[in-house]
Design an enzyme around this catalytic site. Structure first.
Site, mmCIF file in Angstrom:
data_model
loop_
_atom_site.group_PDB
_atom_site.id
_atom_site.type_symbol
_atom_site.label_atom_id
_atom_site.label_comp_id
_atom_site.label_asym_id
_atom_site.label_seq_id
_atom_site.Cartn_x
_atom_site.Cartn_y
_atom_site.Cartn_z
ATOM 1 C CB THR A 27 30.342 40.294 -1.628
ATOM 2 O OG1 THR A 27 29.860 41.438 -2.766
ATOM 3 C CG2 THR A 27 30.281 39.305 -3.095
ATOM 4 C CB ALA A 56 28.435 45.248 -5.402
ATOM 5 C CB VAL A 82 22.651 48.087 -6.700
ATOM 6 C CG1 VAL A 82 23.245 49.087 -6.200
ATOM 7 C CG2 VAL A 82 24.146 48.607 -8.347
ATOM 8 C CE LYS A 83 23.265 41.699 -0.228
ATOM 9 N NZ LYS A 83 24.534 41.029 0.935
ATOM 10 C CG LEU A 84 20.381 49.367 -2.888
ATOM 11 C CD1 LEU A 84 19.124 50.546 -3.459
ATOM 12 C CD2 LEU A 84 21.562 51.292 -2.612
#
Ligand code: E4P
Length: 216
Positions: A27, A56, A82-84
């Protein structure tokens, strides 16, 4: 090649998950906004629908903020990734969060050097955006090939998650050049099964079976 679906629409995710062909979900803030639902609620629901990684994305841009948001997201479910963003603070946060055992997807990658940095920061996934490069007349697939070669040269564990996929041809080329994962919208994934000769052949087989009264 693993298949992730790029959407925050839980109905689409449930439909595709039921096929057994989906290995994860990605996402981004634009997709969450499009769902019109609260962030944590929609991520929790997606995580319950699929066993694989669910990306996310944080919205903070400074290191402290990203760590705080990343830790909060990681608590939602065991399969949260975790998307960074691919910035210096993002890479620093990647190192910290992966050191804590959290999976990290470093996103918005548009160059091989950026991908090299993400691997050095211990990223679980790197997301090069093919379609957005093609949009500005550059070659998204060439980037995937370059990253594949660099990661293979140094045996980096970071998985190449080809993103911003817009067409079935993108999917085929990703598989040919050895992307580990591809993420695409539901419509693109569903369209991969289509072939006019399959439809025509099936129609003929069924007509012949009916004429001959074949029952299985
Ligand atoms: C990937 O993680 C992104 O959410 C996505 O693939 C972006 O695709 P787009 O360039 O079509 O918006």
């Amino acid at each position: 090649m693993k298949f992730f679906v790029d959407t925050a629409d839980t109905k689409d995710i449930a439909d595709l998950a039921a096929t057994g062909l989906i290995d994860g979900v990605t996402t981004n803030p634009s997709l969450i906004a499009k769902s019109g639902r609260p962030f944590a609620e929609v991520i929790a629901e997606i995580c319950a629908l699929v066993d694989g990684p669910v990306s996310a994305e944080v919205v903070a841009t400074d290191y402290d903020g990203m760590i705080k948001e990343g830790r909060k997201l990681a608590k939602i479910a065991n399969n949260v990734t975790v998307k960074l963003p691919l910035t210096l603070d993002g890479l620093k946060a990647c190192k910290t969060l992966t050191g804590e055992g959290t999976q990290v997807n470093v996103t918005l990658c548009f160059s091989a050097n950026q991908a090299l940095l993400a691997a050095k920061a211990g990223a679980t996934f790197i997301s090069p955006f093919i379609g957005r490069l093609d949009d500005i007349n550059l070659d998204g697939m060439e980037l995937i090939q370059e990253i594949r070669q660099i990661y293979d040269n140094y045996l980096f564990d970071t998985e190449i998650l080809a993103a911003s996929i817009r067409t079935p041809n993108h999917v085929k080329l990703c598989a040919l050049v050895g992307a580990d994962v591809m993420t695409a919208p539901p419509a693109v994934i569903k369209s991969l099964v289509n072939h006019p000769l399959t439809d025509k052949g099936l129609e003929t087989f069924l007509a012949d079976a009916k004429k001959a009264g074949i029952k299985v």
